[in-house]
Write a protein that holds these residues in place. Structure first.
Motif, mmCIF file in Angstrom:
data_model
loop_
_atom_site.group_PDB
_atom_site.id
_atom_site.type_symbol
_atom_site.label_atom_id
_atom_site.label_comp_id
_atom_site.label_asym_id
_atom_site.label_seq_id
_atom_site.Cartn_x
_atom_site.Cartn_y
_atom_site.Cartn_z
ATOM 1 N N SER A 147 0.830 -1.205 0.000
ATOM 2 C CA SER A 147 0.000 0.000 0.000
ATOM 3 C C SER A 147 0.869 1.261 0.000
ATOM 4 C CB SER A 147 -0.933 -0.023 1.207
ATOM 5 O OG SER A 147 -1.668 1.178 1.278
ATOM 6 N N ILE A 148 1.887 1.247 0.830
ATOM 7 C CA ILE A 148 2.793 2.408 0.885
ATOM 8 C C ILE A 148 3.500 2.587 -0.452
ATOM 9 C CG2 ILE A 148 4.932 3.280 1.931
ATOM 10 C CD1 ILE A 148 3.951 1.924 4.577
ATOM 11 N N THR A 151 1.109 4.026 -3.019
ATOM 12 C CA THR A 151 0.856 5.432 -2.731
ATOM 13 C C THR A 151 2.032 6.302 -3.171
ATOM 14 O OG1 THR A 151 -0.517 4.854 -0.839
ATOM 15 C CG2 THR A 151 0.328 7.110 -0.906
#
Length: 155
Positions: A147-148, A151
């Motif tokens: 997810s990081i 992003t």
């Protein structure tokens, strides 16, 4: 004539020293040994050789014989094909047989630097990740990291 002799000497060096296939196999030995948390000295003791010899194997400076590779696979609990997994086409093209026939000589130093699996940081991260005993926690950490990364890639 001197240029031809120089090319033959370079080709022979690449066949017997720091060959790309030997370097790949050595890198895979190092990867597995490190993931298991085993030192070069411990592997050397199991093989009845010095840790310096293990270093040479891992760098590809010395070739690993078939019987020694079998022993290493047994100690590191992997099948023989593990050592040849993920071999790039460029590495395959640098086999001793192909080099002896005048195949392309590659700049292997650049290849190693770009390979994230060759970095100590990667090995430590993977070892630490697998030291987490609960599969659900590992899965959540993996999802968080993905997810990081997603992003940050979108920024």
């Amino acid at each position: 004539m001197a240029k031809l002799d120089e090319e033959r000497t370079e080709r022979n060096f690449r066949i017997t020293n720091n060959n790309a296939v030997d370097m790949h196999v050595g890198k895979r030995v190092r990867l597995r040994r490190t993931l298991l948390g085993m030192s070069q000295e411990q592997l050397g003791t199991e093989l009845n050789i010095t840790f310096q010899q293990v270093q040479k194997y891992e760098r590809g400076a010395n070739r690993i014989s078939a019987s020694r590779l079998w022993d290493i696979g047994q100690i590191l609990d992997v099948p023989i094909n593990y050592f040849f997994d993920d071999m790039t086409e460029n590495t395959m093209q640098s086999s001793p047989r192909r080099v002896s026939r005048g195949g392309e000589i590659l700049d292997l130093a650049d290849q190693q630097i770009k390979d994230p699996m060759a970095r100590r940081e990667t090995l430590e991260l993977v070892r630490t990740y697998y030291s987490i005993e609960k599969p659900l926690v590992r899965k959540r950490i993996s999802e968080m990291v993905k997810s990081i990364a997603t992003t940050l890639a979108g920024e």
